[in-house]
Design a protein around this motif. Structure first.
Motif, PDB file in Angstrom:
ATOM      1  N   THR A 282       9.499   9.279   4.590  1.00  0.00           N
ATOM      2  CA  THR A 282       9.390   8.136   5.206  1.00  0.00           C
ATOM      3  C   THR A 282       9.348   7.187   4.395  1.00  0.00           C
ATOM      4  OG1 THR A 282       8.476   9.425   7.141  1.00  0.00           O
ATOM      5  CG2 THR A 282       8.366   7.144   7.156  1.00  0.00           C
TER       6      THR A 282
ATOM      7  N   TYR B  26      12.085   3.725   4.025  1.00  0.00           N
ATOM      8  CA  TYR B  26      11.693   2.453   4.092  1.00  0.00           C
ATOM      9  C   TYR B  26      12.214   1.560   2.886  1.00  0.00           C
ATOM     10  CZ  TYR B  26       8.759   2.715   8.194  1.00  0.00           C
ATOM     11  OH  TYR B  26       8.232   2.929   9.349  1.00  0.00           O
ATOM     12  N   ASN B  27      11.906   2.213   1.693  1.00  0.00           N
ATOM     13  CA  ASN B  27      12.502   1.668   0.379  1.00  0.00           C
ATOM     14  C   ASN B  27      14.040   1.608   0.285  1.00  0.00           C
ATOM     15  OD1 ASN B  27       9.921   1.169  -0.918  1.00  0.00           O
ATOM     16  ND2 ASN B  27       9.575   3.152  -1.582  1.00  0.00           N
TER      17      ASN B  27
ATOM     18  N   CYS C 253      16.150   1.495   2.887  1.00  0.00           N
ATOM     19  CA  CYS C 253      16.295   0.359   4.052  1.00  0.00           C
ATOM     20  C   CYS C 253      16.414  -0.941   3.278  1.00  0.00           C
ATOM     21  CB  CYS C 253      15.791   0.390   5.158  1.00  0.00           C
ATOM     22  SG  CYS C 253      16.398  -0.573   6.633  1.00  0.00           S
TER      23      CYS C 253
ATOM     24  N   VAL D 297      17.717   3.346   9.825  1.00  0.00           N
ATOM     25  CA  VAL D 297      16.917   2.746  11.064  1.00  0.00           C
ATOM     26  C   VAL D 297      17.091   4.046  11.832  1.00  0.00           C
ATOM     27  CG1 VAL D 297      16.613   1.327  12.688  1.00  0.00           C
ATOM     28  CG2 VAL D 297      16.796   0.407  10.497  1.00  0.00           C
TER      29      VAL D 297
ATOM     30  N   LEU E  59      15.035   7.117  11.156  1.00  0.00           N
ATOM     31  CA  LEU E  59      13.508   6.778  11.185  1.00  0.00           C
ATOM     32  C   LEU E  59      13.129   6.860  12.888  1.00  0.00           C
ATOM     33  CD1 LEU E  59      12.982   3.395   8.968  1.00  0.00           C
ATOM     34  CD2 LEU E  59      11.722   5.838   8.799  1.00  0.00           C
TER      35      LEU E  59
ATOM     36  N   TYR F 276      12.452  -0.418  16.211  1.00  0.00           N
ATOM     37  CA  TYR F 276      13.564   0.179  15.590  1.00  0.00           C
ATOM     38  C   TYR F 276      14.794  -0.230  16.284  1.00  0.00           C
ATOM     39  CZ  TYR F 276      10.802   3.108  12.471  1.00  0.00           C
ATOM     40  OH  TYR F 276       9.707   3.480  11.528  1.00  0.00           O
TER      41      TYR F 276
ATOM     42  N   THR G 298      10.885  -4.548   7.866  1.00  0.00           N
ATOM     43  CA  THR G 298      11.068  -3.367   7.300  1.00  0.00           C
ATOM     44  C   THR G 298       9.939  -3.191   6.106  1.00  0.00           C
ATOM     45  OG1 THR G 298      13.469  -3.272   7.519  1.00  0.00           O
ATOM     46  CG2 THR G 298      12.567  -1.604   5.743  1.00  0.00           C
ATOM     47  N   ARG G 299       9.928  -4.348   5.273  1.00  0.00           N
ATOM     48  CA  ARG G 299       8.702  -4.478   4.471  1.00  0.00           C
ATOM     49  C   ARG G 299       7.344  -4.400   4.937  1.00  0.00           C
ATOM     50  NH1 ARG G 299      10.339  -6.361  -0.657  1.00  0.00           N
ATOM     51  NH2 ARG G 299      12.334  -7.295  -0.989  1.00  0.00           N
TER      52      ARG G 299
ATOM     53  N   MET H  62       6.313  -2.783   7.653  1.00  0.00           N
ATOM     54  CA  MET H  62       6.442  -1.290   8.126  1.00  0.00           C
ATOM     55  C   MET H  62       6.209  -0.637   6.812  1.00  0.00           C
ATOM     56  SD  MET H  62       8.911  -1.319  11.341  1.00  0.00           S
ATOM     57  CE  MET H  62       8.693   0.151  11.875  1.00  0.00           C
ATOM     58  N   ARG H  63       6.968  -0.760   5.809  1.00  0.00           N
ATOM     59  CA  ARG H  63       6.683   0.089   4.475  1.00  0.00           C
ATOM     60  C   ARG H  63       5.383  -0.020   3.927  1.00  0.00           C
ATOM     61  NH1 ARG H  63       9.543  -2.127  -0.298  1.00  0.00           N
ATOM     62  NH2 ARG H  63       7.704  -3.541  -0.078  1.00  0.00           N
TER      63      ARG H  63
ATOM     64  N   TRP I 140       2.855   1.767   5.983  1.00  0.00           N
ATOM     65  CA  TRP I 140       3.025   3.216   5.826  1.00  0.00           C
ATOM     66  C   TRP I 140       2.269   3.522   4.380  1.00  0.00           C
ATOM     67  CZ3 TRP I 140       4.079   6.845   8.785  1.00  0.00           C
ATOM     68  CH2 TRP I 140       4.007   8.239   8.447  1.00  0.00           C
TER      69      TRP I 140
END
Length: 125
Positions: A24, A28-29, A31, A61, A64, A82, A108-109, A111-112, A115
């Protein structure tokens, strides 16, 4: 005779040996990386490269979204986010809008980073 690129072999092995949590994080990375590449291509007016990289980000996306367990309440909220991100990527692609890409990149950053922090807490770090 083809030669195996050591970097590609390493990347392949890291995907095959990664935990679901690490996969996961890789998504993210990836994306973020593809959005950055799309922004650069957009600014350089390389529309084919822009399109290719935005589609790669959209695919991530969608992946995910596919991993969500919609029986869990927070997953329903993430699914909506998403879906919004996906729609915004399509819009950025059709309008050639860097600001929209920056918006999706920021989501995205965030959420990453969240996470990654959750992974650390789960490991007791």
């Amino acid at each position: 005779m083809s030669t195996i690129n050591p970097y590609q072999a390493y990347q392949q092995n890291s995907v095959f040996t990664a935990s679901p949590q690490e996969l996961t994080l890789m998504l993210y990375n990836g994306c973020v990386k593809f959005i950055k590449m799309a922004k650069r291509a957009m600014l350089e007016k390389n529309f084919q490269e822009k399109n290719t990289n935005i589609i790669k980000a959209q695919n991530i996306v969608q992946e995910l979204r596919a991993t969500l367990d919609l029986d869990i309440e927070i997953s329903k909220n993430m699914d909506q986010l998403y879906e919004y991100m996906y729609t915004r990527l399509v819009e950025a692609n059709t309008k050639n809008d860097v600001e929209i890409l920056e918006e999706v990149e920021a989501y995205t950053r965030d959420m990453r980073d969240t996470w990654k922090e959750a992974m650390g807490l789960a490991k007791g770090k």
